[in-house]
Design a protein around this motif. Structure first.
Motif, mmCIF file in Angstrom:
data_model
loop_
_atom_site.group_PDB
_atom_site.id
_atom_site.type_symbol
_atom_site.label_atom_id
_atom_site.label_comp_id
_atom_site.label_asym_id
_atom_site.label_seq_id
_atom_site.Cartn_x
_atom_site.Cartn_y
_atom_site.Cartn_z
ATOM 1 N N THR A 135 3.984 0.981 -1.924
ATOM 2 C CA THR A 135 2.912 0.802 -0.881
ATOM 3 C C THR A 135 3.511 -0.313 -0.047
ATOM 4 N N HIS A 136 3.204 -0.080 1.218
ATOM 5 C CA HIS A 136 3.126 -1.269 2.292
ATOM 6 C C HIS A 136 1.704 -1.234 2.989
ATOM 7 N N VAL A 137 1.499 -2.418 3.269
ATOM 8 C CA VAL A 137 0.097 -2.875 3.899
ATOM 9 C C VAL A 137 0.705 -3.569 5.062
ATOM 10 N N ALA A 138 -0.421 -3.483 5.907
ATOM 11 C CA ALA A 138 -0.041 -4.003 7.552
ATOM 12 C C ALA A 138 0.672 -5.522 7.458
ATOM 13 N N ALA A 139 -0.043 -6.448 6.397
ATOM 14 C CA ALA A 139 0.525 -7.893 6.469
ATOM 15 C C ALA A 139 1.798 -7.904 6.369
ATOM 16 N N GLU A 140 2.615 -6.856 5.737
ATOM 17 C CA GLU A 140 3.960 -6.765 5.399
ATOM 18 C C GLU A 140 4.906 -6.443 6.512
ATOM 19 N N TYR A 141 4.365 -5.373 7.194
ATOM 20 C CA TYR A 141 5.083 -5.090 8.446
ATOM 21 C C TYR A 141 4.076 -4.877 9.706
ATOM 22 N N PRO A 142 3.494 -6.103 9.918
ATOM 23 C CA PRO A 142 2.586 -6.052 11.124
ATOM 24 C C PRO A 142 2.946 -5.438 12.670
ATOM 25 N N ASP A 143 4.493 -5.416 12.810
ATOM 26 C CA ASP A 143 4.924 -4.870 14.011
ATOM 27 C C ASP A 143 4.837 -3.192 14.029
ATOM 28 N N GLU A 144 4.718 -2.656 13.011
ATOM 29 C CA GLU A 144 4.756 -1.261 13.045
ATOM 30 C C GLU A 144 3.495 -0.494 12.402
ATOM 31 N N LEU A 203 -4.775 1.563 0.099
ATOM 32 C CA LEU A 203 -3.916 2.232 -1.093
ATOM 33 C C LEU A 203 -3.211 1.242 -1.967
ATOM 34 N N GLU A 204 -2.877 1.909 -2.925
ATOM 35 C CA GLU A 204 -1.836 1.163 -4.096
ATOM 36 C C GLU A 204 -1.326 2.399 -5.023
ATOM 37 N N THR A 205 -0.220 2.818 -5.227
ATOM 38 C CA THR A 205 0.684 3.699 -5.925
ATOM 39 C C THR A 205 0.350 3.293 -7.357
ATOM 40 N N GLN A 206 0.213 4.378 -8.238
ATOM 41 C CA GLN A 206 -0.002 4.004 -9.607
ATOM 42 C C GLN A 206 1.118 4.962 -10.383
ATOM 43 N N SER A 265 3.678 -3.625 -1.902
ATOM 44 C CA SER A 265 2.417 -4.046 -2.015
ATOM 45 C C SER A 265 2.073 -3.924 -3.573
ATOM 46 N N GLU A 266 1.591 -4.718 -4.164
ATOM 47 C CA GLU A 266 1.019 -4.719 -5.639
ATOM 48 C C GLU A 266 2.207 -3.755 -6.358
ATOM 49 N N GLY A 267 1.857 -2.782 -7.192
ATOM 50 C CA GLY A 267 2.580 -2.013 -7.998
ATOM 51 C C GLY A 267 3.230 -0.939 -7.612
ATOM 52 N N PRO A 268 4.434 -0.702 -7.879
ATOM 53 C CA PRO A 268 5.138 0.573 -7.289
ATOM 54 C C PRO A 268 4.790 1.405 -8.575
#
Length: 330
Positions: free
Chosen positions: A138-147, A187-190, A123-126
């Protein structure tokens, strides 16, 4: 105080102060090479990765030799390979979905083969270490909704190793989940904080507007470095001594993320800011997405427009830190 005056309809790129120069008239999301001689950037969101040689102005396309759906991030890894983030499909009518479903890849610096997938969404920038083959993302729920629970986000870190010439992630571990924080945010890593990289800066979107935070990667203690209610503060680019980070900030107008300029923030809890650019003084414009060269002498950033999506840029600029200091002393 502004070092140049902007008219009501002026493009800030047309009247730059002596310490800022424009190096491209298109592109976004710059990153310095480790030797400071080149700048990596994207042609556009979902575009190609390009590299400009600062001494000559020569530009080459790094991703034109294979088909892809475009990239949203391109960052130099410690070994000179390039970390890319982009979707596996793209529908121009569903841009938001493509941006929220990006995957990480590694492009070999030889440019003789397509980028190799790392097998994880981003999600967004690594965040990329400048010293070792290590990343956070970062992961957001929309990417991994099952977990992941709805609305949640999490930051992870891992090493990149090569097996038979192909990159893969190893030693992957969770840094923190948004639900474990004492406040609600996305969250987003910077950046890994130099010199020891034991801390990771991150954006706390939605907390008091947005705040600049850091997490100790060992103790998991979180520090809010901006702590400015009602103000937009997003860390982007860190100084090599680890004492300051650059911030996309609307402290000058409090109008939100579409009206930011570049500020320098002391990472000691003092909330000490120094304004560096004045692009938002020209209505409709902003300065964004800065990075600092490894020698601490230069900042690369982009000009952007207030009403466009975050990350969209209209040219790359170089800010000479030493020359700016001399200008202020005059």
């Amino acid at each position: 105080m502004s070092t140049w005056a902007a008219g009501s309809d002026d493009n800030p790129g047309d009247h730059l102060p002596p310490h800022i120069r424009q190096i491209t008239w298109f592109g976004e999301r710059a990153d310095f090479s480790h030797d400071g001689k080149k700048v990596l950037f994207l042609t556009k969101t979902f575009g190609d990765a390009m590299e400009i040689e600062l001494a000559t102005g020569h530009i080459r396309n790094l991703t034109a030799h294979y088909p892809h759906y475009g990239y949203t991030r391109a960052l130099y890894l410690a070994n000179g390979d390039i970390l890319l983030s982009g979707p596996e499909s793209f529908d121009p009518k569903r841009i938001g979905e493509a941006r929220s479903q990006c995957w990480l890849y590694v492009l070999d610096k030889s440019l003789t083969k397509p980028a190799a997938p790392l097998g994880t969404k981003c999600s967004e920038g690594p965040a990329v270490s400048r010293k070792r083959m290590h990343i956070a993302w970062t992961h957001v729920a929309a990417e991994y909704p099952d977990e992941m629970s709805a609305g949640s986000s999490r930051m992870q870190e891992a090493d990149i190793v090569y097996e038979e010439g192909r990159p893969k992630l190893v030693n992957q571990k969770l840094i923190v989940s948004s639900g474990d924080l004492p406040f609600k945010c996305t969250l987003e890593t910077q950046n890994f904080r130099p010199p020891d990289e034991k801390e990771l800066t991150f954006s706390a979107y939605g907390h008091q507007g947005t705040d600049v935070c850091g997490i100790d990667l060992v103790t998991k203690n979180v520090m809010n470095y901006s702590d400015s209610p009602g103000q937009y503060d997003e860390p982007e680019g860190i100084f090599p001594d680890g004492q300051y980070t650059l911030v996309e900030c609307d402290k000058q107008n409090l109008k939100g993320s579409g009206y930011v300029d570049l500020w320098k923030l002391k990472l000691d809890g003092s909330h000490r800011y120094e304004r560096l650019t004045y692009f938002s003084d020209s209505p409709g414009y902003k300065a964004s997405n800065p990075v600092v060269s490894d020698d601490g002498r230069f900042i690369a950033f982009q000009m952007a427009k207030s009403r466009e999506a975050a990350g969209v840029g209209h040219g790359i600029f170089i800010y000479d830190i030493e020359r700016a200091g001399k200008q202020l002393k005059k």
